[in-house]
Design a protein around this motif. Structure first.
Motif, mmCIF file in Angstrom:
data_model
loop_
_atom_site.group_PDB
_atom_site.id
_atom_site.type_symbol
_atom_site.label_atom_id
_atom_site.label_comp_id
_atom_site.label_asym_id
_atom_site.label_seq_id
_atom_site.Cartn_x
_atom_site.Cartn_y
_atom_site.Cartn_z
ATOM 1 N N MET B 1 0.860 -1.196 0.000
ATOM 2 C CA MET B 1 0.000 0.000 0.000
ATOM 3 C C MET B 1 0.889 1.236 0.000
ATOM 4 O O MET B 1 0.805 2.072 -0.868
ATOM 5 N N SER B 2 1.786 1.328 0.956
ATOM 6 C CA SER B 2 2.733 2.438 1.046
ATOM 7 C C SER B 2 2.049 3.785 0.899
ATOM 8 O O SER B 2 2.402 4.601 0.056
ATOM 9 N N ASN B 3 1.001 3.997 1.681
ATOM 10 C CA ASN B 3 0.354 5.297 1.637
ATOM 11 C C ASN B 3 1.240 6.314 2.308
ATOM 12 O O ASN B 3 2.262 6.667 1.777
ATOM 13 N N SER B 4 0.861 6.728 3.473
ATOM 14 C CA SER B 4 1.647 7.746 4.127
ATOM 15 C C SER B 4 1.645 7.439 5.603
ATOM 16 O O SER B 4 0.693 7.708 6.298
ATOM 17 N N GLY B 5 2.704 6.779 6.025
ATOM 18 C CA GLY B 5 2.823 6.519 7.447
ATOM 19 C C GLY B 5 2.211 5.192 7.816
ATOM 20 O O GLY B 5 1.114 4.856 7.390
ATOM 21 N N SER B 6 2.918 4.429 8.625
ATOM 22 C CA SER B 6 2.437 3.101 8.984
ATOM 23 C C SER B 6 1.177 3.189 9.836
ATOM 24 O O SER B 6 0.358 2.282 9.823
ATOM 25 N N GLU B 7 0.976 4.285 10.584
ATOM 26 C CA GLU B 7 -0.248 4.432 11.375
ATOM 27 C C GLU B 7 -1.472 4.364 10.473
ATOM 28 O O GLU B 7 -2.470 3.732 10.798
ATOM 29 N N ILE B 8 -1.400 5.055 9.331
ATOM 30 C CA ILE B 8 -2.555 5.092 8.436
ATOM 31 C C ILE B 8 -2.757 3.728 7.774
ATOM 32 O O ILE B 8 -3.874 3.235 7.689
ATOM 33 N N ASP B 9 -1.654 3.111 7.346
ATOM 34 C CA ASP B 9 -1.754 1.777 6.746
ATOM 35 C C ASP B 9 -2.397 0.800 7.716
ATOM 36 O O ASP B 9 -3.251 0.000 7.342
ATOM 37 N N ARG B 10 -1.973 0.864 8.972
ATOM 38 C CA ARG B 10 -2.489 -0.072 9.972
ATOM 39 C C ARG B 10 -3.984 0.175 10.209
ATOM 40 O O ARG B 10 -4.769 -0.770 10.309
ATOM 41 N N LEU B 11 -4.368 1.439 10.264
ATOM 42 C CA LEU B 11 -5.782 1.780 10.441
ATOM 43 C C LEU B 11 -6.607 1.217 9.291
ATOM 44 O O LEU B 11 -7.671 0.610 9.500
ATOM 45 N N ILE B 12 -6.111 1.381 8.056
ATOM 46 C CA ILE B 12 -6.827 0.873 6.880
ATOM 47 C C ILE B 12 -6.946 -0.648 6.943
ATOM 48 O O ILE B 12 -8.016 -1.215 6.702
ATOM 49 N N GLN B 13 -5.845 -1.313 7.290
ATOM 50 C CA GLN B 13 -5.850 -2.776 7.369
ATOM 51 C C GLN B 13 -6.901 -3.283 8.353
ATOM 52 O O GLN B 13 -7.622 -4.238 8.082
ATOM 53 N N LEU B 14 -6.978 -2.633 9.520
ATOM 54 C CA LEU B 14 -7.927 -3.093 10.542
ATOM 55 C C LEU B 14 -9.358 -2.761 10.143
ATOM 56 O O LEU B 14 -10.268 -3.569 10.341
ATOM 57 N N LEU B 15 -9.567 -1.580 9.556
ATOM 58 C CA LEU B 15 -10.918 -1.220 9.107
ATOM 59 C C LEU B 15 -11.410 -2.197 8.040
ATOM 60 O O LEU B 15 -12.601 -2.510 7.976
ATOM 61 N N ALA B 16 -10.482 -2.689 7.202
ATOM 62 C CA ALA B 16 -10.871 -3.602 6.126
ATOM 63 C C ALA B 16 -11.367 -4.927 6.673
ATOM 64 O O ALA B 16 -11.968 -5.716 5.941
ATOM 65 N N ARG B 17 -11.145 -5.195 7.969
ATOM 66 C CA ARG B 17 -11.621 -6.447 8.552
ATOM 67 C C ARG B 17 -13.030 -6.325 9.104
ATOM 68 O O ARG B 17 -13.600 -7.302 9.597
ATOM 69 N N LEU B 18 -13.622 -5.127 9.014
ATOM 70 C CA LEU B 18 -15.020 -4.979 9.421
ATOM 71 C C LEU B 18 -15.931 -5.553 8.346
ATOM 72 O O LEU B 18 -15.643 -5.430 7.160
ATOM 73 N N PRO B 19 -17.051 -6.184 8.738
ATOM 74 C CA PRO B 19 -17.968 -6.708 7.728
ATOM 75 C C PRO B 19 -18.536 -5.551 6.905
ATOM 76 O O PRO B 19 -18.883 -4.506 7.456
ATOM 77 N N GLY B 20 -18.591 -5.712 5.617
ATOM 78 C CA GLY B 20 -19.156 -4.681 4.754
ATOM 79 C C GLY B 20 -18.127 -3.708 4.218
ATOM 80 O O GLY B 20 -18.441 -2.899 3.356
ATOM 81 N N LEU B 21 -16.891 -3.754 4.735
ATOM 82 C CA LEU B 21 -15.839 -2.879 4.200
ATOM 83 C C LEU B 21 -14.782 -3.741 3.508
ATOM 84 O O LEU B 21 -14.311 -4.718 4.066
ATOM 85 N N GLY B 22 -14.414 -3.366 2.287
ATOM 86 C CA GLY B 22 -13.306 -4.004 1.598
ATOM 87 C C GLY B 22 -12.098 -3.081 1.637
ATOM 88 O O GLY B 22 -12.141 -2.044 2.299
ATOM 89 N N PRO B 23 -11.037 -3.411 0.913
ATOM 90 C CA PRO B 23 -9.844 -2.554 0.944
ATOM 91 C C PRO B 23 -10.136 -1.125 0.488
ATOM 92 O O PRO B 23 -9.659 -0.170 1.097
ATOM 93 N N ARG B 24 -10.951 -0.993 -0.567
ATOM 94 C CA ARG B 24 -11.211 0.341 -1.093
ATOM 95 C C ARG B 24 -12.062 1.171 -0.122
ATOM 96 O O ARG B 24 -11.739 2.334 0.163
ATOM 97 N N SER B 25 -13.119 0.558 0.410
ATOM 98 C CA SER B 25 -13.971 1.329 1.315
ATOM 99 C C SER B 25 -13.274 1.557 2.655
ATOM 100 O O SER B 25 -13.551 2.543 3.340
ATOM 101 N N ALA B 26 -12.340 0.674 3.023
ATOM 102 C CA ALA B 26 -11.569 0.904 4.252
ATOM 103 C C ALA B 26 -10.679 2.139 4.086
ATOM 104 O O ALA B 26 -10.520 2.931 5.012
ATOM 105 N N ARG B 27 -10.117 2.313 2.884
ATOM 106 C CA ARG B 27 -9.314 3.526 2.637
ATOM 107 C C ARG B 27 -10.188 4.762 2.735
ATOM 108 O O ARG B 27 -9.798 5.760 3.340
ATOM 109 N N ARG B 28 -11.386 4.686 2.119
ATOM 110 C CA ARG B 28 -12.297 5.831 2.197
ATOM 111 C C ARG B 28 -12.675 6.124 3.642
ATOM 112 O O ARG B 28 -12.719 7.290 4.063
ATOM 113 N N ALA B 29 -12.947 5.056 4.411
ATOM 114 C CA ALA B 29 -13.343 5.246 5.809
ATOM 115 C C ALA B 29 -12.198 5.874 6.604
ATOM 116 O O ALA B 29 -12.426 6.772 7.423
#
Lengths: 199, 199
Positions: B1-29
């Motif tokens: 992913m290499s967005n900006s900062g491991s904090e943000i990457d980690r947040l996206i990764q964990l959000l993507a594990r919520l039901p109803g969110l995929g990688p793309r919607s986790a980034r948006r969230a």
């Protein structure tokens, strides 16, 4: 709602404000989290706290990062002569994922919208003009959306930069890679013919 | 992913594990959260922390709440002679929203599934049998899903309770309120005819 405990109600209410989650999916998400307390709820709470404490907007380009200036602005391998102008941080991420450019970025924070009272000073347009005045900058690529608002904003920026030394360009219109002609709109097809490339 | 900062990457990764969110919607969230730091990211981090610290499973019925026994088990207005058996806490919440019953609940935590190695002791069936042995309990309503797994589990519980004093019932099959016959499956229509009610 009156589920069980105001903590759970509050968690559901806040989750429902995430894009893509409604009241029903927020309930499912809350249950999913609570059922995975140690594997997901705890780590996600900590990750949000970390992001809250450490993530800032880059004062140069408007990207979000844990440092300002951000890692893209300070990366010596990136070309300081090119500034790619995007509307949102999400657009910046999309270009980065595509490894579409080695230039630096500038996040406008939206588009001009006189009806909604959004003028140049509400976006980071003054900062962009300041950056464009740096003699090291040779080209500004306007990577804004192909919407009326995006294009209006692009025209405004082009006007403001007219007469300067810096070259202003915009993204190509055309057939998406893998796209089928039959499914494309007339405007895109006409642009693809007009901007045809030597084979 | 290499967005900006491991904090943000980690947040996206964990959000993507919520039901109803995929990688793309986790980034948006994640972006949505970071852009609303004080209004949403901070409060949601705190709400998750609160839930992590305070929410427990009720040791009587398996509901989740900030107290054990939960507020439904201790509510004196609820009928202690009826236990409504559900598969998940989500099902309990659905019945509560519908104000469908004034009885108490029992959350099984799933359904029997011998092929997946889920036996009675992996669900809270022993605890249910213990509760059903209380002379105050007169009826067990099996509000499990109308799936093969749900019905198998219902049959098992019925067998275990056979010969006791307690009455065992299950949800009615039939036409959903507001439903159109033309869209219903054959099994539901047949059940609706079979279990017809005096008008």
């Amino acid at each position: 709602m009156s589920n069980s405990g105001s903590e759970i109600d509050r968690l559901i209410q806040l989750l429902a404000r995430l894009p893509g989650l409604g009241p029903r999916s927020a309930r499912r998400a809350a249950l999913h989290l609570i059922e995975r307390k140690d594997q997901l709820l705890g780590p996600l709470a900590a990750a949000m706290r970390d992001a809250f404490d450490h993530v800032v907007a880059c004062e140069t380009c408007g990207n979000i990062d844990t440092a300002s200036p951000c890692h893209l602005c300070t990366d010596p391998r990136r070309d300081p002569s090119v500034i790619v102008v995007v509307e949102t941080v999400g657009d910046l991420w999309a270009l980065e994922r595509a490894q579409a450019t080695s230039g630096r970025y500038h996040v406008l924070g939206g588009t001009l919208s006189p009806l909604d009272g959004v003028g140049p000073d509400d976006l980071s347009i003054p900062k962009l003009l300041e950056r464009a005045g740096d003699p090291a900058v040779k080209e500004i690529i306007l990577a804004v959306n192909a919407t009326v608002e995006g294009q209006t904003t692009a025209h405004y920026i082009t006007d403001m930069l007219a007469g300067g030394e810096v070259k202003v360009s915009r993204l190509a219109h055309g057939v998406p890679v893998g796209g089928e002609l039959d499914y494309l709109d007339d405007g895109t097809l006409a642009a693809a013919i007009r901007q045809r490339q030597p084979f």
